[in-house]
Design a protein around this motif. Structure first.
Motif, PDB file in Angstrom:
ATOM      1  N   ARG A 107      28.610 -22.436 -21.509  1.00 59.31           N
ATOM      2  CA  ARG A 107      27.197 -22.093 -21.345  1.00 59.31           C
ATOM      3  C   ARG A 107      26.319 -22.988 -22.234  1.00 59.31           C
ATOM      4  N   THR A 108      26.802 -23.274 -23.431  1.00 59.70           N
ATOM      5  CA  THR A 108      26.064 -24.136 -24.354  1.00 59.70           C
ATOM      6  C   THR A 108      25.970 -25.556 -23.816  1.00 59.70           C
ATOM      7  N   ARG A 130      26.179 -26.516 -20.680  1.00 58.86           N
ATOM      8  CA  ARG A 130      25.279 -26.526 -19.520  1.00 58.86           C
ATOM      9  C   ARG A 130      23.828 -26.522 -19.979  1.00 58.86           C
ATOM     10  N   ALA A 131      23.522 -25.712 -20.997  1.00 60.73           N
ATOM     11  CA  ALA A 131      22.152 -25.650 -21.508  1.00 60.73           C
ATOM     12  C   ALA A 131      21.723 -27.007 -22.050  1.00 60.73           C
ATOM     13  N   LYS A 132      22.606 -27.694 -22.776  1.00 57.31           N
ATOM     14  CA  LYS A 132      22.291 -29.029 -23.291  1.00 57.31           C
ATOM     15  C   LYS A 132      22.061 -30.006 -22.141  1.00 57.31           C
ATOM     16  N   CYS A 133      22.880 -29.893 -21.111  1.00 58.23           N
ATOM     17  CA  CYS A 133      22.739 -30.764 -19.944  1.00 58.23           C
ATOM     18  C   CYS A 133      21.388 -30.531 -19.276  1.00 58.23           C
ATOM     19  N   TYR A 134      21.037 -29.275 -19.057  1.00 61.87           N
ATOM     20  CA  TYR A 134      19.772 -28.964 -18.394  1.00 61.87           C
ATOM     21  C   TYR A 134      18.577 -29.411 -19.233  1.00 61.87           C
ATOM     22  N   GLU A 135      18.671 -29.256 -20.570  1.00 63.73           N
ATOM     23  CA  GLU A 135      17.589 -29.703 -21.446  1.00 63.73           C
ATOM     24  C   GLU A 135      17.426 -31.218 -21.368  1.00 63.73           C
ATOM     25  N   ASP A 151      15.894 -32.106 -17.982  1.00 60.67           N
ATOM     26  CA  ASP A 151      14.466 -31.796 -17.941  1.00 60.67           C
ATOM     27  C   ASP A 151      13.652 -32.817 -18.737  1.00 60.67           C
ATOM     28  N   CYS A 178      25.757 -34.648 -19.804  1.00 58.37           N
ATOM     29  CA  CYS A 178      26.163 -34.105 -18.502  1.00 58.37           C
ATOM     30  C   CYS A 178      27.310 -34.937 -17.923  1.00 58.37           C
TER      31      CYS A 178
END
Length: 118
Positions: A27-28, A30-35, A38, A77
Motif C-alpha cells: 500500500r505504501t 502504491r501511494a508513492k507511485c501515485y504521488e 500525480d 513505479c
C-alpha cells in the motif's frame, strides 16, 4: 559500482524477487507511485505537454521540462505501470474531447445497458 539498466541501487522503488519479477506492491509503494505520477502529470500540465510517450517531440519536451519528475515517477513505479499511466493520460484526454464534441453538436451520451432476462 557498475551501470545498471534498472536505475540506482536505491531501495525506495519497486523491488524484484530472486526470479527477476517485481514483488506485489505494498500500500505504501502504491501511494508513492501515485504521488510521483500525480507530480509528473502536474508538471506536464504546467508545461502544456499532453503526450510524453508516443511522439518524439513530446518525449523531448518532457525530458527538458519535467525530467526530474519523470525520473521520480519511473523510480517509484513498475515500468508497466509507468507506460500504462502515460498512455492512459492520452486516451482519457481524447475521450474527453470526443464527449465534448458530441455534446457541442447536440448529441447525448447514453451508457449501454445490459439486456434484461425475460
Amino acid at each position: 559500482m557498475g551501470w545498471s539498466p534498472f536505475g540506482s541501487s536505491d531501495d525506495s522503488g519497486p523491488r524484484k524477487t530472486s526470479g527477476g519479477a517485481f514483488e506485489k506492491p505494498s500500500r505504501t509503494n502504491r501511494a508513492k507511485c501515485y504521488e510521483a505520477r500525480d507530480a509528473f502529470f502536474e508538471c506536464l500540465d504546467r508545461n502544456n505537454i499532453l503526450d510524453s510517450i508516443n511522439s518524439k517531440a513530446g518525449r523531448a519536451a518532457t525530458a527538458s521540462a519535467c525530467g526530474k519528475a519523470d525520473q521520480e515517477f519511473e523510480k517509484n513505479c513498475a515500468h508497466s505501470w509507468v507506460e500504462y499511466f502515460k498512455k492512459q493520460r492520452v486516451v482519457n484526454y481524447q475521450k474527453e474531447q470526443t464527449i465534448k464534441k458530441i455534446e457541442a453538436e447536440g448529441g447525448e451520451i447514453i451508457a449501454p445497458q445490459l439486456p434484461l432476462k425475460k
